[in-house]
Design an enzyme around this catalytic site. Structure first.
Site, short mmCIF file in Angstrom:
data_model
loop_
_atom_site.label_atom_id
_atom_site.label_comp_id
_atom_site.label_asym_id
_atom_site.label_seq_id
_atom_site.Cartn_x
_atom_site.Cartn_y
_atom_site.Cartn_z
N GLY A 72 0.79 -1.22 0.00
CA GLY A 72 0.00 0.00 0.00
C GLY A 72 0.83 1.27 0.00
O GLY A 72 0.35 2.33 0.40
N GLY A 73 2.09 1.17 -0.42
CA GLY A 73 2.93 2.36 -0.50
C GLY A 73 3.64 2.74 0.79
O GLY A 73 4.42 3.69 0.82
N LYS A 92 -4.97 0.88 -7.07
CA LYS A 92 -5.47 0.92 -8.45
C LYS A 92 -6.88 1.51 -8.49
O LYS A 92 -7.71 1.23 -7.63
CB LYS A 92 -5.47 -0.50 -9.02
N GLU A 98 3.59 -9.30 -11.51
CA GLU A 98 3.47 -7.86 -11.76
C GLU A 98 4.82 -7.28 -12.16
O GLU A 98 5.85 -7.58 -11.57
CB GLU A 98 2.92 -7.16 -10.51
N ARG A 109 -2.84 -14.98 -5.45
CA ARG A 109 -4.29 -15.00 -5.22
C ARG A 109 -5.00 -14.50 -6.45
O ARG A 109 -4.38 -14.06 -7.41
CB ARG A 109 -4.63 -14.09 -4.03
#
Length: 448
Positions: free
Chosen positions: A164-165, A237, A275, A292
């Protein structure tokens, strides 16, 4: 074949899994917190078990309560969805110990891919391109300073347990390094209880492009092409599309081969996503692997006519995959509709939906668990729907999305529908000219 699946999740993904299970003739068990008693996933499952009060740590993250619910309902498998316990190695292991099939990655696989430093080392060994960076964790500030000079600025500091950054800092010049090092470690320690850091070369004008893969228990994997997830806010996103407007046939082939190589190297079982960051020169680098199902999986399903949840269940039941790679036959876009106010810095807006009109028509798909009169609890992620449009071309998919967003009426709460409607008219987006920095210059226009 599995006979009864407990879905250890809530909201639209729980409902999504229930639908496929019903089509496959598999019984379903919903679990819910007291805040979700009126959610649609509870209504549509064959059985439902309350697993605790509203806070996640007392319900959806409470492993003992979920295992107890599986045992009392005689479920032979658990589907974790995404988020919550979907990438929790301990949960996967406990399911194994209770002879309950975990429809996801093995504990070892989650551990290997969950820690960013070990994931990168594994991918390097597999021959997958990785961003130039530190070998393992940084041992000292002095080492960090030396490596930064070797890589050349800009560089990116990252927390090994991050997400989450949090614990991430971009450093553009040498004078900024010490301050970034101290603040990133403090944030990582506070957020994850782990201040371990690593460093990478900062990729300029990056796009976030992921490859969907599926692997079976026989060591075979295939890919289902890419999704472009570059439109993000604070590393979350907002919208995704496939195929990527930045993609070329050669880049797709190379990235697909790298993703399959990664999956087969670690003998990955189930649906997962590799990714990548792709720079302006179309060089691609491994970023992470999600073990997942992804939020954005519907757009892949739409362009290749493939039920990813069904495939997850079949793989978990020991069925071999075809081994065939898939290429997109159409164009699909997903807009995440959140209960947030885009005119007020995307502030969460839980509450009761007083009016709801859902869009429809050819090429429109809506995955949601909400309905008129439903109260959105403040305890969980703010996403309440995923609006997906699919057409022969990107231009048609955007036009269809504009029309669907205009039809989509939600009253009683604030939503991100106005943001997505504006996005569909932004020239850079329409031209496919966006990177992960897109939202840094985006401003909401005044309400009409």
């Amino acid at each position: 074949m599995l006979k009864k699946i407990l879905i250890a999740n809530r909201g639209e993904i729980a409902l999504r899994v229930i639908r496929t299970c019903k089509e496959m003739g598999i019984k379903t068990v919903a679990v819910y917190s007291t805040a979700d008693a009126e959610s649609l996933h509870v209504r549509f499952a064959d059985e439902a078990v309350c697993i605790g009060p509203a806070p996640s740590n007392l319900s959806y993250l409470k492993i003992s309560n979920i295992i107890a619910a599986a045992e009392i309902t005689n479920a032979d498998a658990i589907h974790p969805g995404y988020g919550f316990l979907s990438e929790n190695a301990k949960f996967s292991k406990i399911c194994q110990e209770h002879n309950i099939k975990f429809i996801g990655a093995s504990p070892d696989m989650i551990d290997k891919m969950g820690d960013k430093a070990s994931a990168k080392a594994t991918m390097k060994a597999a021959g997958v391109p990785c961003v130039p960076g530190s070998d393992g964790l940084l041992e000292s500030y002095e080492q960090t300073e030396k490596l930064a000079k070797e890589f050349g600025y800009p560089v990116m500091l990252k927390a090994t347990a991050g997400g989450g950054g949090k614990g991430m800092r971009a450093v553009w010049e040498e004078g900024e390094l010490k301050k970034a090092w101290d603040s990133a470690r403090q944030e990582a320690a506070a957020s994850f209880g782990n201040d371990g850091m690593y460093m990478e070369k900062l990729i300029e004008e990056p796009r976030h492009i992921e490859i969907q893969i599926v692997g079976d228990s026989f060591g075979k994997a295939c890919h289902l092409s890419e999704r472009d997830c570059s439109v993000q806010r604070r590393h979350q996103k907002l919208t995704e599309e496939t195929p990527s407007p930045f993609m070329t046939d050669k880049l797709r082939e190379d990235m697909g081969e790298a993703a399959v190589r990664a999956a087969e190297f670690i003998k990955y079982e189930g649906a997962g996503t590799v990714e990548f960051l792709v720079d302006k020169h179309r060089n691609f680098y491994f970023m992470e692997m999600n073990t997942r199902i992804q939020v954005e999986h519907p757009i892949t399903e739409q362009v290749i006519d493939y039920d990813l949840i069904r495939e997850q269940i079949l793989v978990a039941a020991g069925v071999k995959i075809s081994g065939k790679n898939y290429l997109p036959q159409m164009h699909s876009i997903e807009c995440r509709i959140n209960a947030e106010d885009p005119y007020n810095d995307f502030r969460p807006s839980p509450g009761k939906i007083t009016t709801l009109h859902m869009p429809g028509g050819h090429g429109v798909r809506l995955d949601t668990h909400v309905y008129s009169g439903y109260t959105i609890p403040p305890n969980y992620d703010s996403m309440i729907a995923k609006l997906i449009t699919t057409a022969q071309t990107r231009e048609e998919a955007i036009s269809k999305m504009r029309r669907a967003l205009d039809e989509f009426v939600i009253e009683g709460i604030k939503t991100t529908i106005p943001f997505h409607r504006q996005l569909m008219d932004e020239q850079d987006y329409v031209d496919g000219n966006y990177t992960t920095k897109f939202m840094e210059s985006f401003e909401m226009k005044e309400r009409a």
